[in-house]
Design a protein around this motif. Structure first.
Motif, PDB file in Angstrom:
ATOM      1  N   GLU A  33      36.043  40.856  38.062  1.00 21.37           N
ATOM      2  CA  GLU A  33      35.170  40.800  39.237  1.00 21.37           C
ATOM      3  C   GLU A  33      34.050  41.834  39.184  1.00 21.37           C
ATOM      4  O   GLU A  33      33.009  41.651  39.798  1.00 21.37           O
ATOM      5  CB  GLU A  33      35.993  41.004  40.512  1.00 21.37           C
ATOM      6  CG  GLU A  33      36.965  39.875  40.815  1.00 21.37           C
ATOM      7  CD  GLU A  33      36.255  38.585  41.181  1.00 21.37           C
ATOM      8  OE1 GLU A  33      35.077  38.646  41.595  1.00 21.37           O
ATOM      9  OE2 GLU A  33      36.862  37.509  41.047  1.00 21.37           O
ATOM     10  N   GLY A  34      34.281  42.929  38.482  1.00 20.75           N
ATOM     11  CA  GLY A  34      33.253  43.958  38.381  1.00 20.75           C
ATOM     12  C   GLY A  34      33.247  44.956  39.515  1.00 20.75           C
ATOM     13  O   GLY A  34      32.405  45.853  39.543  1.00 20.75           O
ATOM     14  N   SER A  35      34.178  44.823  40.451  1.00 20.46           N
ATOM     15  CA  SER A  35      34.273  45.787  41.561  1.00 20.46           C
ATOM     16  C   SER A  35      35.656  45.706  42.183  1.00 20.46           C
ATOM     17  O   SER A  35      36.315  44.661  42.135  1.00 20.46           O
ATOM     18  CB  SER A  35      33.209  45.525  42.619  1.00 20.46           C
ATOM     19  OG  SER A  35      33.534  44.403  43.413  1.00 20.46           O
ATOM     20  N   PHE A  36      36.087  46.821  42.773  1.00 17.32           N
ATOM     21  CA  PHE A  36      37.383  46.850  43.440  1.00 17.32           C
ATOM     22  C   PHE A  36      37.368  45.993  44.701  1.00 17.32           C
ATOM     23  O   PHE A  36      38.349  45.319  45.012  1.00 17.32           O
ATOM     24  CB  PHE A  36      37.763  48.288  43.791  1.00 17.32           C
ATOM     25  CG  PHE A  36      38.343  49.056  42.640  1.00 17.32           C
ATOM     26  CD1 PHE A  36      39.716  49.124  42.444  1.00 17.32           C
ATOM     27  CD2 PHE A  36      37.517  49.722  41.733  1.00 17.32           C
ATOM     28  CE1 PHE A  36      40.256  49.828  41.384  1.00 17.32           C
ATOM     29  CE2 PHE A  36      38.047  50.429  40.677  1.00 17.32           C
ATOM     30  CZ  PHE A  36      39.419  50.481  40.493  1.00 17.32           C
ATOM     31  N   SER A  37      36.252  46.011  45.421  1.00 21.64           N
ATOM     32  CA  SER A  37      36.199  45.262  46.683  1.00 21.64           C
ATOM     33  C   SER A  37      36.302  43.757  46.442  1.00 21.64           C
ATOM     34  O   SER A  37      37.052  43.059  47.135  1.00 21.64           O
ATOM     35  CB  SER A  37      34.908  45.589  47.436  1.00 21.64           C
ATOM     36  OG  SER A  37      33.760  45.295  46.640  1.00 21.64           O
ATOM     37  N   SER A  38      35.570  43.245  45.451  1.00 21.24           N
ATOM     38  CA  SER A  38      35.630  41.811  45.163  1.00 21.24           C
ATOM     39  C   SER A  38      37.010  41.409  44.658  1.00 21.24           C
ATOM     40  O   SER A  38      37.548  40.364  45.040  1.00 21.24           O
ATOM     41  CB  SER A  38      34.571  41.435  44.118  1.00 21.24           C
ATOM     42  OG  SER A  38      33.268  41.659  44.611  1.00 21.24           O
ATOM     43  N   ALA A  39      37.590  42.256  43.800  1.00 18.73           N
ATOM     44  CA  ALA A  39      38.920  41.946  43.271  1.00 18.73           C
ATOM     45  C   ALA A  39      39.967  41.965  44.384  1.00 18.73           C
ATOM     46  O   ALA A  39      40.845  41.103  44.443  1.00 18.73           O
ATOM     47  CB  ALA A  39      39.293  42.944  42.183  1.00 18.73           C
ATOM     48  N   ALA A  40      39.864  42.936  45.293  1.00 17.30           N
ATOM     49  CA  ALA A  40      40.817  43.021  46.403  1.00 17.30           C
ATOM     50  C   ALA A  40      40.711  41.795  47.297  1.00 17.30           C
ATOM     51  O   ALA A  40      41.723  41.233  47.726  1.00 17.30           O
ATOM     52  CB  ALA A  40      40.564  44.300  47.204  1.00 17.30           C
ATOM     53  N   ALA A  41      39.472  41.352  47.571  1.00 16.20           N
ATOM     54  CA  ALA A  41      39.283  40.161  48.400  1.00 16.20           C
ATOM     55  C   ALA A  41      39.869  38.926  47.726  1.00 16.20           C
ATOM     56  O   ALA A  41      40.525  38.097  48.369  1.00 16.20           O
ATOM     57  CB  ALA A  41      37.793  39.954  48.686  1.00 16.20           C
ATOM     58  N   GLY A  42      39.656  38.810  46.418  1.00 20.29           N
ATOM     59  CA  GLY A  42      40.183  37.661  45.690  1.00 20.29           C
ATOM     60  C   GLY A  42      41.699  37.638  45.630  1.00 20.29           C
ATOM     61  O   GLY A  42      42.310  36.572  45.627  1.00 20.29           O
ATOM     62  N   LEU A  43      42.302  38.828  45.594  1.00 18.01           N
ATOM     63  CA  LEU A  43      43.757  38.922  45.515  1.00 18.01           C
ATOM     64  C   LEU A  43      44.423  38.936  46.885  1.00 18.01           C
ATOM     65  O   LEU A  43      45.650  38.870  46.979  1.00 18.01           O
ATOM     66  CB  LEU A  43      44.154  40.190  44.749  1.00 18.01           C
ATOM     67  CG  LEU A  43      43.792  40.223  43.255  1.00 18.01           C
ATOM     68  CD1 LEU A  43      44.006  41.619  42.694  1.00 18.01           C
ATOM     69  CD2 LEU A  43      44.617  39.205  42.478  1.00 18.01           C
TER      70      LEU A  43
END
Length: 313
Positions: A33-43
């Motif tokens: 995702e390239g960022s913690f925020s995007s990855a957290a939202a996706g997970l």
């Protein structure tokens, strides 16, 4: 008699906690995702929990795997070394679960890398057939042009389960199965002289997708080899815009047959003076071809490829 488990010692293992699959899954998600925020939202989890999981992995490794910056994250040298192993570990667990549960109705997610023309005319009808048999199997489609290697890298890295792509120059350790030969055709306005000549092609303005696109290279090299490459080449981002420009007499284009479904009445697709074609097939990592969800997709695509070859469309 129970065989004792091996014990590891030495600087590499002393004081290190065990690496878990959950940590690897979080690491790969952030890298993708390239960022913690995007990855957290996706997970569907909090950013703090995600950060804690990645820190636990870094503690276990004794090295940072992600470089945190204001613009996002990138892989550290250690991260670049281990990301492939992390993907392989996650794939191995997924494959184990699939192989141990050969259910008649498949479920979960299957990721396919392909190009738009192949996806529209070959993959889409195959997926309709697959969905009818396995409605709980969810499909994710990646644009093969985004990986810089025609979809190969997506499959090699495990980001895609299967590639439905053009034959690669080198298989790179992957399995490739030829499905069909897709000829290139000249698209021009109706009323132009047929059959076409090399002199005619050279004299016409040529409309193509951006030349940086690797899909253009076979066409450009083919025309150069016959001294028929136009000096007037216009690059256009969208295929539909290219066809509209041809319709208004602004030039000709050359497309593979699979990209020309539903051609407008004012346009005609004509054979080149000599044939040029691309080879379309399935690319799969060794060891994954026997997995039930991969087999189901492959069979659906094979059936559609046979129908496409028989119909000539």
């Amino acid at each position: 008699m129970t065989t004792p488990r091996p014990r590891f010692s030495g600087p590499l293992f002393e004081g290190r906690s065990a690496i878990t699959l959950a940590q690897l899954r979080l690491f790969v998600a952030v890298a993708d995702e390239g960022s913690f925020s995007s990855a957290a939202a996706g997970l569907g989890m909090s950013q703090s929990s995600l950060s804690e999981g990645v820190r636990a992995l870094e503690t276990a490794l004794g090295q940072a795997v992600l470089l945190r910056t204001r613009s996002g994250v990138s892989l550290t040298p250690t991260g670049l070394q281990v990301i492939g192993y992390a993907r392989d570990a996650l794939l191995a667990v997924q494959d184990l679960q699939l192989a141990a549960n050969p259910a008649r109705t498949l479920s979960g997610q299957l990721t396919v890398a392909t190009y738009r023309s192949i996806g529209q005319q070959l993959l889409a009808p195959a997926l309709a057939r697959l969905h009818a048999e396995h409605p709980e199997l969810h499909i994710r489609v990646l644009d093969a042009g985004r990986d810089g290697q025609g979809g190969q890298r997506f499959v090699s890295s495990g980001e895609a389960d299967v590639g439905l792509i053009e034959a690669p120059d080198a298989a790179g350790g992957l399995l490739f199965e030829v499905l069909l030969h897709d000829p290139y055709l000249v698209v021009t306005r109706t009323g132009h002289p047929i059959p076409l000549t090399w002199a005619y092609l050279k004299a016409q303005p040529l409309l193509l997708p951006p030349l940086i696109n690797p899909a253009n290279q076979p066409v450009l090299e083919f025309l150069r080899s016959h001294k028929a490459l136009s000096r007037n080449i216009t690059e256009v981002d969208e295929d539909d815009v290219i066809l509209s420009m041809v319709e208004y007499g602004l030039g000709i284009t050359i497309f593979p047959r699979l990209g020309l479904a539903g051609l407008r009445p004012a346009l005609v697709a004509v054979a080149l003076p000599e044939p040029l074609e691309r080879i379309i097939g399935l690319v799969i990592r060794p060891g994954r071809a026997a997995l039930p969800h991969v087999q189901a997709l492959a069979e659906a695509v094979r059936t559609q490829a046979r129908q496409s070859a028989d119909s000539g469309s």
